[in-house]
Design a protein around this motif. Structure first.
Motif, PDB file in Angstrom:
ATOM      1  N   LEU A  85       1.448  11.836   2.407  1.00  0.00           N
ATOM      2  CA  LEU A  85       1.183  10.555   1.752  1.00  0.00           C
ATOM      3  C   LEU A  85      -0.296  10.206   1.821  1.00  0.00           C
ATOM      4  N   GLU A  86      -0.902  10.428   2.973  1.00  0.00           N
ATOM      5  CA  GLU A  86      -2.324  10.123   3.140  1.00  0.00           C
ATOM      6  C   GLU A  86      -3.196  10.983   2.230  1.00  0.00           C
TER       7      GLU A  86
ATOM      8  N   GLU B 299       0.612   4.724  -2.123  1.00  0.00           N
ATOM      9  CA  GLU B 299       1.238   5.890  -1.505  1.00  0.00           C
ATOM     10  C   GLU B 299       2.738   5.767  -1.736  1.00  0.00           C
TER      11      GLU B 299
ATOM     12  N   LYS C 160       0.827  -1.201   0.000  1.00  0.00           N
ATOM     13  CA  LYS C 160       0.000   0.000   0.000  1.00  0.00           C
ATOM     14  C   LYS C 160       0.866   1.258   0.000  1.00  0.00           C
ATOM     15  N   ARG C 161       1.889   1.251   0.846  1.00  0.00           N
ATOM     16  CA  ARG C 161       2.792   2.406   0.938  1.00  0.00           C
ATOM     17  C   ARG C 161       4.205   1.930   0.648  1.00  0.00           C
TER      18      ARG C 161
ATOM     19  N   ALA D   7       6.424   2.358   5.714  1.00  0.00           N
ATOM     20  CA  ALA D   7       6.347   1.770   4.373  1.00  0.00           C
ATOM     21  C   ALA D   7       6.298   0.248   4.464  1.00  0.00           C
TER      22      ALA D   7
END
Length: 233
Positions: free
Chosen positions: A118-119, A44, A4-5, A150
């Motif tokens: 990032l959000e 992200e 996701k990140r 991360a």
């Protein structure tokens, strides 16, 4: 693996394209487009940039090491600003954060602010290394990846993954699909420096080494294709 990140580590040399020195605009434009594509997939994205295409401390062994390393930190800021410009030209909101105070061109690194960016869907580029001499941008990548939570470090290189010997000079070099951290340290494999590997090992943060020179590889990784070498526990 599903991420996701992510934190993308770009060495300075990949900014030079095939020219070996300086900043190659077409190459950076391609990286920006690939980052835009994975942002559209909902990822992200944070980036740590090196500065070896402009300056490396070991280029001047007669210099004081701390002074030479600070020059290298400034070189990473040049690369970060170039990448930011390329990203914003393709419509990607971007923030540069540095470990050094230079408010006129970038934000100071603040962990919670970086996470908030990032959000909100912004790409955050980390420059200036850790702000301390004697630490590489590989260690910076491990540190920042852990600080922002991360899921993985994607390390973009000029080869397809991690090999048991230099594939440029040995046609029989064998590429590893997976490695564990201790194997990397024991074999002295050139994934990241030992400090960065140890930091990732202690915190179970995977590292995926891949060829960023091959167009589309970042998106392929995010789509689940097995590309490069995965270093994990």
């Amino acid at each position: 693996m599903v991420f996701k990140r992510i934190l993308l580590k770009l060495s300075g040399e990949v900014f030079a394209g095939g020219e070996g020195f300086g900043i190659h605009p077409d190459t950076i434009a391609r990286y920006a487009e690939e980052i835009r594509e994975i942002r559209q997939m909902g990822m992200e994205v944070a980036v740590v940039v090196g500065g070896g295409n402009i300056w490396r401390g070991r280029m001047a062994p007669e210099m004081d090491r701390a002074a030479a390393d600070h020059m290298g930190m400034l070189a990473t800021v040049l690369n970060a600003l170039a990448l930011q410009d390329a990203l914003e030209k393709v419509g990607v909101d971007t923030r540069v954060q540095t470990a050094l105070q230079m408010a006129e061109v970038a934000e100071r690194f603040i962990r919670r602010r970086a996470i908030r960016h990032l959000e909100k869907g912004r790409v955050v580029i980390f420059a200036g290394g850790t702000g301390n001499p004697y630490f590489t941008t590989d260690t910076t990548a491990a540190l920042r990846a852990l600080e922002i939570g991360a899921d993985v470090i994607l390390k973009g290189t000029k080869v397809d993954g991690v090999y048991d010997s230099d594939p440029v000079h040995n046609a029989d070099a064998r590429m590893f699909r997976t490695l564990d951290y201790l194997d990397v340290l024991k074999r002295g494999l050139k994934v990241m420096d030992a400090t960065a590997i140890s930091l990732c090992m202690d915190n179970k943060l995977p590292i995926l080494v891949f060829n960023i020179a091959a167009p589309g590889n970042i998106k392929r990784i995010m789509s689940g294709e097995e590309i490069g070498t995965l270093v994990k526990e």
